[in-house]
Write a protein that holds these residues in place. Structure first.
Motif, PDB file in Angstrom:
ATOM      1  N   TYR A  60     -11.185  -7.871   5.115  1.00  0.00           N
ATOM      2  CA  TYR A  60     -11.693  -6.500   5.211  1.00  0.00           C
ATOM      3  C   TYR A  60     -11.328  -5.705   3.950  1.00  0.00           C
ATOM      4  CZ  TYR A  60     -12.153  -7.583  10.222  1.00  0.00           C
ATOM      5  OH  TYR A  60     -12.468  -8.143  11.427  1.00  0.00           O
ATOM      6  N   GLY A  61     -10.103  -5.904   3.474  1.00  0.00           N
ATOM      7  CA  GLY A  61      -9.690  -5.216   2.256  1.00  0.00           C
ATOM      8  C   GLY A  61     -10.522  -5.636   1.053  1.00  0.00           C
ATOM      9  N   GLY A 116       0.838  -1.183   0.000  1.00  0.00           N
ATOM     10  CA  GLY A 116       0.000   0.000   0.000  1.00  0.00           C
ATOM     11  C   GLY A 116       0.874   1.234   0.000  1.00  0.00           C
ATOM     12  N   VAL A 117       0.305   2.381  -0.375  1.00  0.00           N
ATOM     13  CA  VAL A 117       1.106   3.582  -0.602  1.00  0.00           C
ATOM     14  C   VAL A 117       1.869   4.002   0.657  1.00  0.00           C
ATOM     15  CG1 VAL A 117      -0.784   5.202  -0.078  1.00  0.00           C
ATOM     16  CG2 VAL A 117       1.067   5.909  -1.600  1.00  0.00           C
ATOM     17  N   PHE A 118       1.318   3.760   1.843  1.00  0.00           N
ATOM     18  CA  PHE A 118       2.007   4.120   3.080  1.00  0.00           C
ATOM     19  C   PHE A 118       3.320   3.365   3.216  1.00  0.00           C
ATOM     20  CE2 PHE A 118       2.839   3.373   7.638  1.00  0.00           C
ATOM     21  CZ  PHE A 118       2.995   4.682   8.060  1.00  0.00           C
ATOM     22  N   CYS A 119       3.370   2.145   2.696  1.00  0.00           N
ATOM     23  CA  CYS A 119       4.558   1.296   2.839  1.00  0.00           C
ATOM     24  C   CYS A 119       5.470   1.329   1.622  1.00  0.00           C
ATOM     25  CB  CYS A 119       4.138  -0.150   3.124  1.00  0.00           C
ATOM     26  SG  CYS A 119       3.154  -0.347   4.620  1.00  0.00           S
ATOM     27  N   VAL A 120       5.108   2.061   0.573  1.00  0.00           N
ATOM     28  CA  VAL A 120       5.980   2.183  -0.599  1.00  0.00           C
ATOM     29  C   VAL A 120       7.155   3.082  -0.224  1.00  0.00           C
ATOM     30  CG1 VAL A 120       6.161   3.079  -2.949  1.00  0.00           C
ATOM     31  CG2 VAL A 120       4.127   1.801  -2.251  1.00  0.00           C
ATOM     32  N   ASN A 138      -4.654  -0.602   5.275  1.00  0.00           N
ATOM     33  CA  ASN A 138      -3.855   0.439   5.909  1.00  0.00           C
ATOM     34  C   ASN A 138      -4.720   1.610   6.374  1.00  0.00           C
ATOM     35  OD1 ASN A 138      -1.655  -1.145   5.286  1.00  0.00           O
ATOM     36  ND2 ASN A 138      -0.971   0.096   3.573  1.00  0.00           N
ATOM     37  N   VAL A 139      -5.704   1.977   5.542  1.00  0.00           N
ATOM     38  CA  VAL A 139      -6.579   3.097   5.874  1.00  0.00           C
ATOM     39  C   VAL A 139      -7.434   2.779   7.099  1.00  0.00           C
ATOM     40  CG1 VAL A 139      -8.635   4.355   5.090  1.00  0.00           C
ATOM     41  CG2 VAL A 139      -6.648   4.141   3.592  1.00  0.00           C
ATOM     42  N   ILE A 140      -7.896   1.539   7.194  1.00  0.00           N
ATOM     43  CA  ILE A 140      -8.734   1.139   8.333  1.00  0.00           C
ATOM     44  C   ILE A 140      -8.012   1.392   9.645  1.00  0.00           C
ATOM     45  CG2 ILE A 140      -9.706  -0.881   9.520  1.00  0.00           C
ATOM     46  CD1 ILE A 140     -10.353  -1.961   6.662  1.00  0.00           C
ATOM     47  N   VAL A 141      -6.729   1.037   9.688  1.00  0.00           N
ATOM     48  CA  VAL A 141      -5.948   1.222  10.912  1.00  0.00           C
ATOM     49  C   VAL A 141      -5.609   2.697  11.105  1.00  0.00           C
ATOM     50  CG1 VAL A 141      -3.806   0.652  12.106  1.00  0.00           C
ATOM     51  CG2 VAL A 141      -5.000  -1.107  10.787  1.00  0.00           C
ATOM     52  N   ALA A 142      -5.075   3.325  10.048  1.00  0.00           N
ATOM     53  CA  ALA A 142      -4.600   4.705  10.165  1.00  0.00           C
ATOM     54  C   ALA A 142      -5.737   5.680  10.441  1.00  0.00           C
ATOM     55  CB  ALA A 142      -3.863   5.116   8.891  1.00  0.00           C
ATOM     56  N   GLY A 143      -6.909   5.428   9.898  1.00  0.00           N
ATOM     57  CA  GLY A 143      -8.021   6.361  10.038  1.00  0.00           C
ATOM     58  C   GLY A 143      -8.730   6.284  11.361  1.00  0.00           C
ATOM     59  N   THR A 144      -8.419   5.287  12.165  1.00  0.00           N
ATOM     60  CA  THR A 144      -9.108   5.117  13.449  1.00  0.00           C
ATOM     61  C   THR A 144      -8.305   5.722  14.586  1.00  0.00           C
ATOM     62  OG1 THR A 144     -10.233   3.110  12.697  1.00  0.00           O
ATOM     63  CG2 THR A 144     -10.037   3.422  15.065  1.00  0.00           C
ATOM     64  N   SER A 198     -13.693   4.956  13.892  1.00  0.00           N
ATOM     65  CA  SER A 198     -13.805   3.677  13.190  1.00  0.00           C
ATOM     66  C   SER A 198     -15.038   3.661  12.289  1.00  0.00           C
ATOM     67  CB  SER A 198     -13.880   2.536  14.208  1.00  0.00           C
ATOM     68  OG  SER A 198     -14.108   1.307  13.554  1.00  0.00           O
ATOM     69  N   ASP A 199     -16.154   4.150  12.790  1.00  0.00           N
ATOM     70  CA  ASP A 199     -17.384   4.146  11.987  1.00  0.00           C
ATOM     71  C   ASP A 199     -17.312   5.109  10.808  1.00  0.00           C
ATOM     72  OD1 ASP A 199     -18.617   2.150  13.355  1.00  0.00           O
ATOM     73  OD2 ASP A 199     -20.019   3.416  14.464  1.00  0.00           O
ATOM     74  N   VAL A 200     -16.634   6.253  10.993  1.00  0.00           N
ATOM     75  CA  VAL A 200     -16.453   7.177   9.863  1.00  0.00           C
ATOM     76  C   VAL A 200     -15.602   6.508   8.792  1.00  0.00           C
ATOM     77  CG1 VAL A 200     -15.345   9.324   9.125  1.00  0.00           C
ATOM     78  CG2 VAL A 200     -16.796   9.309  11.158  1.00  0.00           C
ATOM     79  N   THR A 201     -14.525   5.851   9.216  1.00  0.00           N
ATOM     80  CA  THR A 201     -13.683   5.129   8.258  1.00  0.00           C
ATOM     81  C   THR A 201     -14.490   4.057   7.543  1.00  0.00           C
ATOM     82  OG1 THR A 201     -11.719   5.500   9.618  1.00  0.00           O
ATOM     83  CG2 THR A 201     -11.599   3.732   7.989  1.00  0.00           C
ATOM     84  N   GLY A 202     -15.297   3.313   8.299  1.00  0.00           N
ATOM     85  CA  GLY A 202     -16.124   2.277   7.684  1.00  0.00           C
ATOM     86  C   GLY A 202     -17.109   2.849   6.695  1.00  0.00           C
ATOM     87  N   SER A 203     -17.738   3.959   7.054  1.00  0.00           N
ATOM     88  CA  SER A 203     -18.730   4.579   6.181  1.00  0.00           C
ATOM     89  C   SER A 203     -18.100   5.043   4.876  1.00  0.00           C
ATOM     90  CB  SER A 203     -19.372   5.762   6.911  1.00  0.00           C
ATOM     91  OG  SER A 203     -20.409   6.328   6.151  1.00  0.00           O
ATOM     92  N   LEU A 204     -16.895   5.614   4.967  1.00  0.00           N
ATOM     93  CA  LEU A 204     -16.243   6.152   3.775  1.00  0.00           C
ATOM     94  C   LEU A 204     -15.571   5.068   2.943  1.00  0.00           C
ATOM     95  CD1 LEU A 204     -16.930   8.738   5.232  1.00  0.00           C
ATOM     96  CD2 LEU A 204     -14.627   9.577   4.785  1.00  0.00           C
ATOM     97  N   ALA A 205     -15.099   4.005   3.612  1.00  0.00           N
ATOM     98  CA  ALA A 205     -14.389   2.954   2.883  1.00  0.00           C
ATOM     99  C   ALA A 205     -15.316   1.838   2.411  1.00  0.00           C
ATOM    100  CB  ALA A 205     -13.286   2.360   3.763  1.00  0.00           C
ATOM    101  N   PHE A 206     -16.369   1.561   3.185  1.00  0.00           N
ATOM    102  CA  PHE A 206     -17.235   0.424   2.886  1.00  0.00           C
ATOM    103  C   PHE A 206     -18.667   0.831   2.522  1.00  0.00           C
ATOM    104  CE2 PHE A 206     -13.858  -1.102   5.571  1.00  0.00           C
ATOM    105  CZ  PHE A 206     -13.538  -2.334   5.061  1.00  0.00           C
TER     106      PHE A 206
END
Length: 493
Positions: A256-257, A123-127, A300-306, A188-196
């Motif tokens: 999850y991804g 993922g871009v964070f780890c590039v 990565n976003v799930i973890v970082a966004g929470t 966590s719920d905001v991340t879920g709403s935006l990602a899922f």
């Protein structure tokens, strides 16, 4: 006559190999310790030979504080490990993190999870390569612009309202509320709403979802894999019946991804968007990103966004309630806003924004080292010669406490931002460096503005519980910060 292979011969050969290997390792340790360039950089003598003191600080959750103390003792350049230099020189920061810099991310970033061990499959964070990361960052940036994020404003507002209602319910019926818990559920719920396309249900159900529990379980294992790389084959090789909780945990994160990719494609078909819509869209001008990489971005976003947003809100609540006069002024300012303030109106609330800025200065969610690798040919920084491959690290924790830039830097003083100087603005790096700045900062800012304003408009008469003290809120730093007590409890006045 053929030589006989005997046990004594095998033992002797093994012993010789061990001796030769030990001598070779000792030679390499001494060679690096007394490198003619690196030896010029000040620091603890033991750090020229081993990174053990640094690793101990990291495992105690004290990396940022440990390095900051070394800067106070030794100056802006400190050798914190045989080939790792901590830097608190802002001119060097500009060189390292400028747009187009050849200082790529250090190998530390690819130690987090199986399957993200090269630029091609991370993922871009780890590039690591800045150039390799730029393509996907453009796609992410397109998804994180203010215009796009504004489309999600209603979902964020709805989740914030529900979260503050839950806090208020706790206060009325239990006499206290752990705001850290609720802010974590909200983020966590905001991340879920935006990602899922829908929240995980943490706020609605009032309890940790399976995903949040998995994030909490994963963080210590991720930390172990990153900071003690030799544990990776042990952690990965253990059977599940022998204590290997990592393999099934990782498999769930893969799921999850995959769910995020499916949700994004379904949203596209229905005319709506998720965080990853710009990645799955077919565009002749852009190379298509494979689903497996989008899955990794989602993980990565799930973890970082929470953790990051939740901890900013937690420490903001704590800091404001520690300063009654600031709280009263903030409540008064928020009362002057319209009944349902817009994002634009909240951004024009001066004290509210000053409080957020000062919280991110004094309690940066990611306080620690931004690891970079000295490029081929070496580098000259601060009068020192840094050999190719040396790891250099700058940290927000130290820049945010520079007494030459911030008057009384340990004091929580939102009013300092009324007359902010260019140096103050430059030294703020709560969202990272210019080259790889956080792509979700607009989302975080929207969420924080609404959460803070709604909390102090709805619950103006709250204070810290006796159990919430400077000691309980002492920061532990495992990449993202958390209070030592793992909670921040408030009560009605």
């Amino acid at each position: 006559m053929e030589s006989m292979i005997t046990i004594p011969n095998v033992v002797a050969a093994f012993g010789s190999t061990v001796i030769i290997g030990t001598v070779w390792i000792c030679f390499q340790v001494v060679r690096i310790a007394y490198d003619p360039d690196l030896r010029e950089i000040p620091g603890p003598l033991i750090s020229t030979f081993t990174n053990i003191p640094l690793k101990i600080a990291i495992l105690r959750g004290r990396r940022s504080v440990y390095i900051h103390a070394l800067h106070e003792q030794y100056g802006p350049y400190v050798r914190i490990a045989p080939r790792e230099i901590a830097i608190a020189d802002f001119d060097a920061f500009r060189t390292i993190h400028r747009i187009g810099s050849d200082f790529n991310k250090g190998p530390w970033y690819q130690g987090q999870a199986p399957g993200q061990d090269s630029d091609d499959n991370s993922g871009v964070f780890c590039v690591l390569s800045n150039k390799a990361a730029s393509h996907r960052r453009r796609r992410f940036q397109a998804a994180g612009t203010r215009k796009v994020v504004a489309e999600w404003e209603p979902q964020v507002v709805e989740l914030v309202d529900l979260t503050v209602h839950r806090i208020q319910h706790d206060l009325q019926h239990r006499g206290e509320s752990d705001v850290m818990k609720w802010w974590t559920f909200l983020a966590s719920d905001v991340t879920g709403s935006l990602a899922f396309g829908e929240p995980f249900g943490n706020v609605q159900n009032g309890e940790r979802s399976a995903l949040v529990r998995d994030i909490e379980a994963a963080m210590p294992i991720i930390g172990m894999r990153i900071e003690l790389p030799w544990t990776k084959p042990i952690l990965d090789g253990l059977p599940t019946w022998c204590g290997n909780s990592w393999s099934p945990l990782f498999e769930r994160f893969v799921g999850y991804g995959q769910d995020a990719v499916r949700a994004t494609r379904a949203a596209q078909a229905g005319g709506s968007k998720t965080l990853f819509s710009k990645m799955v869209v077919q565009d002749e001008k852009e190379q298509e990103i494979p689903d497996d990489l989008i899955e990794k971005e989602a993980r990565n976003v799930i973890v970082a966004g929470t953790d990051t947003t939740a901890m900013t809100l937690t420490y903001l609540t704590y800091a404001v309630l520690k300063h009654e006069q600031i709280k009263q002024r903030l409540v008064a300012e928020l009362k002057r806003l319209s009944t349902r303030p817009t994002w634009g109106e909240l951004e024009n609330a001066k004290l509210l924004n000053n409080v957020i800025q000062e919280t991110m200065r004094l309690y940066p969610a990611i306080p620690g080292s931004l690891m970079r690798t000295v490029p081929a040919g070496g580098a000259h920084l601060g009068g020192f010669v840094l050999p190719t491959g040396t790891q250099v690290a700058t940290q927000a924790w130290t820049f945010h406490r520079d007494a030459n830039v911030f008057d009384q830097p340990l004091r929580f003083n939102p009013d300092r931002w009324d007359n902010s100087t260019p140096a103050m603005k430059e030294h703020m790096m709560a969202f990272g460096g210019p080259t790889r700045i956080c792509l979700g900062q607009n989302i975080a800012r929207l969420e924080i503005l609404y959460a803070v304003s709604t909390l102090f408009r709805t619950c103006p008469d709250i204070t810290l519980a006796p159990s919430t003290t400077d000691n309980s809120m002492e920061m532990v730093d495992y990449f993202a910060i958390k209070p030592k007590a793992g909670k921040c409890v408030v009560i009605p006045v």
